[in-house]
Design a protein around this motif. Structure first.
Motif, PDB file in Angstrom:
ATOM      1  N   ASN A  36      -1.777   5.708   5.224  1.00  0.00           N
ATOM      2  CA  ASN A  36      -2.317   4.686   6.129  1.00  0.00           C
ATOM      3  C   ASN A  36      -2.042   5.131   7.560  1.00  0.00           C
ATOM      4  OD1 ASN A  36      -3.024   2.011   4.552  1.00  0.00           O
ATOM      5  ND2 ASN A  36      -1.192   2.852   3.578  1.00  0.00           N
ATOM      6  N   HIS A  44      -7.673  -1.348   8.923  1.00  0.00           N
ATOM      7  CA  HIS A  44      -6.823  -0.797   7.858  1.00  0.00           C
ATOM      8  C   HIS A  44      -7.327   0.625   7.624  1.00  0.00           C
ATOM      9  CE1 HIS A  44      -4.579  -1.367   3.877  1.00  0.00           C
ATOM     10  NE2 HIS A  44      -5.223  -0.214   3.713  1.00  0.00           N
ATOM     11  N   ASP A 102       0.845  -1.203   0.000  1.00  0.00           N
ATOM     12  CA  ASP A 102       0.000   0.000   0.000  1.00  0.00           C
ATOM     13  C   ASP A 102       0.886   1.260   0.000  1.00  0.00           C
ATOM     14  OD1 ASP A 102      -2.167   1.712   0.270  1.00  0.00           O
ATOM     15  OD2 ASP A 102      -3.150   0.476   1.774  1.00  0.00           O
ATOM     16  N   HIS A 151      -7.184   4.519   6.640  1.00  0.00           N
ATOM     17  CA  HIS A 151      -6.547   5.644   5.953  1.00  0.00           C
ATOM     18  C   HIS A 151      -6.885   6.918   6.733  1.00  0.00           C
ATOM     19  CE1 HIS A 151      -4.643   3.952   2.304  1.00  0.00           C
ATOM     20  NE2 HIS A 151      -5.358   2.905   2.678  1.00  0.00           N
TER      21      HIS A 151
HETATM   22 ZN   LIG Z   1      -5.143   0.964   1.904  1.00  0.00          ZN
END
Ligand SMILES: [Zn+2]
Length: 605
Positions: free
Chosen positions: A309, A273, A68, A275
């Protein structure tokens, strides 16, 4: 004095004319944004338990820096950089590392092979793949032979993504996710030739934060049934806030709903996860953990698409400062930062929590003072033999030493700093514990220097200001130099000092009387320079330890000038405490002479 006058002048100016209120032009922003932007509608929760929970242990961590993070870099990592980064992550203790999108390019495929061949046995290599057959086959191929591997598939589940991006109904989405899961299963854990690897499976309903919670649950139930996880090797449901759309409490509600409604919870690992679109990724992750999440995906210093992230450094060290080991080693923050900055080619902001350059520094005088008091109390306890390992230093939630940072950097000095800051630097660099009233005077000299330069002063600049300003050990000027002296006792009270000094190359005899060596030397100078000097302050302390112990003496002397009473300080350092006090007096006398307040006597050549 200067500042309060300026404030007064501004006040007067303002009172005499009227300034109309400012009307912002709203050139681009809408004054009423409600038509363009709609508030996120969170699902109704009947009751929630997470606000009463606390984080008591570290989660499983997945670093997605190499996937990512890397895919969002303006200038992606080279293979060599990926290798360096990978080994750093392993060294820090990551047990799950998402390394690539191996079906997307040969470079990613090759690097996955490198990771598989170089990963320690307890590290699982994870690879991301779209739910398409030929891509899944290629991905399994890239991971073949690994001790531990995780295949990560994902599918659009949010209404917006399903309808706008993929044009897929909910039923179609479920069918596709199940089909992909069954294929992964067939090619990995059900394949007799693949038994050397411990295969795990991760599925991400995307974007979870914007997916109806009942549908996220429904598709994950179907995927779980297709995979048939065990308690030993649970299926990972990654519930991404691919886009952060609401306040962190809403994310926690969604996680708690999922965690309490999914069947066979013991065979499920819930992964976050987050952001950082709204700047709340750390908060959302932490609330997600309160709400039942078992695993955290993120990047070191928060690299990733758009705003990035979640920053694993912050989440991990937040736990640490609550007394919980994150099971990740941030001991060498400097080298972690170096690797991250070199490979990402993005600098870590100076204010980044824990890792930023400025986060363990205090510039303001009151902060510096509080920190100094905290350290002083700690040292006092230590000297008294009291063992108190508890960290209690104002303004510093974390001991900088725990992440390999120096105390020397803690207190920094600019024109805003108070007396404590400069004195701290002197204490740390020269070991000199300046008396309080000397600190006040010294900080003024430091501030004048910082103002003149228009910047912060480095530690060595501060020590050189001290040496110059106080004629430290007579290093800066020696208008009057001591050649020799002798003190004779007369009874218990009277001392007579006789000695020789050098003035402009000429030897001159001096003599003075007093009740001790210091007062008789001061008396000798009073006679020599025809000015009445008096010692107004004298302190001394030892410097260093063992055989190299020295004595440091500080003396201030007052005298009369045409403008009234004045005083100057002097410093002396010597192995002998008597000599150090004499050095301090000479340092002080030279200061006074250098200031022009007192003239040297005319010496006939
Ligand atoms: Zn991501």
């Amino acid at each position: 004095m200067k500042r309060s006058f300026v404030a007064f002048a501004e006040h007067v100016t303002r009172a005499t004319r009227s300034i109309p209120p400012v009307r912002p032009p709203y050139k681009n922003m809408l004054k009423d944004p409600s038509k363009k932007y709609r508030a996120f509608q969170p699902p109704k929760m009947q009751s929630r338990k997470w606000p009463d929970n606390t984080i008591t242990k570290a989660p499983r961590w997945l670093s997605t820096d190499l996937r990512d993070g890397n895919q969002s870099l303006p200038d992606p990592m080279s293979v060599e950089q990926k290798k360096e980064y990978f080994h750093k992550l392993v060294g820090m203790g990551f047990k799950e590392i998402e390394v690539s999108f191996p079906s997307a390019s040969q470079t990613d495929f090759d690097f996955t092979r490198y990771a598989v061949e170089n990963a320690p046995d307890d590290v699982s290599i994870q690879a991301l793949v779209q739910s398409r057959e030929h891509l899944i086959r290629r991905t399994v191929e890239s991971l073949t032979g690994a001790k531990r591997a995780t295949i990560h598939t994902y599918l659009a589940t949010s209404d917006m993504f399903r309808e706008i991006v993929f044009n897929m109904s909910q039923e179609q989405a479920i069918a596709k996710a199940v089909e992909a899961t069954k294929l992964v299963r067939k090619l990995t854990k059900d394949d007799p030739s693949q038994q050397a690897t411990r295969w795990s499976y991760e599925f991400s309903p995307e974007c979870f934060s914007d997916t109806p919670p009942e549908f996220a649950l429904q598709i994950c139930e179907a995927v779980k049934q297709a995979w048939e996880p065990t308690v030993d090797n649970p299926i990972i449901f990654n519930l991404p806030a691919t886009i952060e759309v609401a306040t962190p409490n809403v994310y926690a509600d969604l996680i708690e709903y999922f965690s309490t409604h999914i069947s066979e919870r013991e065979k499920v690992c819930i992964s976050t996860h987050n952001h950082n679109d709204r700047g709340c990724a750390v908060a959302a992750t932490e609330l997600g953990l309160l709400a039942g999440a078992d695993r955290v995906e993120g990047c070191i210093f928060g690299n990733g698409e758009r705003t990035g992230n979640v920053d694993i450094v912050t989440v991990g060290l937040n736990m640490y400062t609550q007394g919980i080991s994150p099971n990740l080693d941030f001991s060498d923050m400097t080298s972690i930062r170096e690797v991250v900055e070199r490979c990402n080619k993005i600098p870590v902001p100076q204010r980044a929590p824990y890792g930023g350059d400025l986060v363990v520094c205090a510039f303001s005088g009151s902060h510096q003072d509080a920190i100094k008091k905290g350290f002083a109390l700690q040292e006092k306890k230590k000297a008294q033999g009291i063992e108190d390992p508890l960290w209690r230093i104002p303004y510093l939630p974390l001991d900088p030493k725990d992440i390999g940072r120096d105390y020397e950097a803690v207190i920094r000095v600019n024109s805003q700093s108070g007396k404590g800051g400069a004195a701290w630097v002197i204490l740390r660099s020269l070991g000199l514990d300046l008396p309080k009233s000397m600190q006040v005077e010294f900080s003024k000299a430091v501030q004048d220097n910082a103002d003149a330069l228009g910047r912060e002063l480095k530690a060595d600049e501060i020590t050189s200001v001290l040496k110059k300003h106080y004629n430290y050990n007579n290093e800066a000027c020696r208008d009057i130099e001591l050649m020799e002296y002798d003190v004779q006792k007369f009874g218990s009270e009277r001392r007579v000092l006789a000695g020789k000094v050098k003035i402009n190359g000429q030897i001159v005899s001096i003599e003075g009387t007093g009740n001790g060596p210091i007062s008789s030397l001061v008396d000798a100078f009073s006679k020599l320079l025809n000015v009445r000097f008096a010692v107004s302050n004298y302190t001394e302390h030892s410097l260093g330890s063992g055989s190299s112990t020295q004595a440091a003496s500080y003396v201030s002397m007052t005298y009369n000038t045409t403008d009234g009473k004045a005083y100057k300080w002097g410093i002396g350092v010597s192995e002998d405490v008597g000599d150090s006090s004499v050095e301090a007096i000479f340092s002080c006398i030279n200061n006074i002479v250098r200031s022009g307040d007192v003239a040297l006597p005319e010496i006939s050549k």
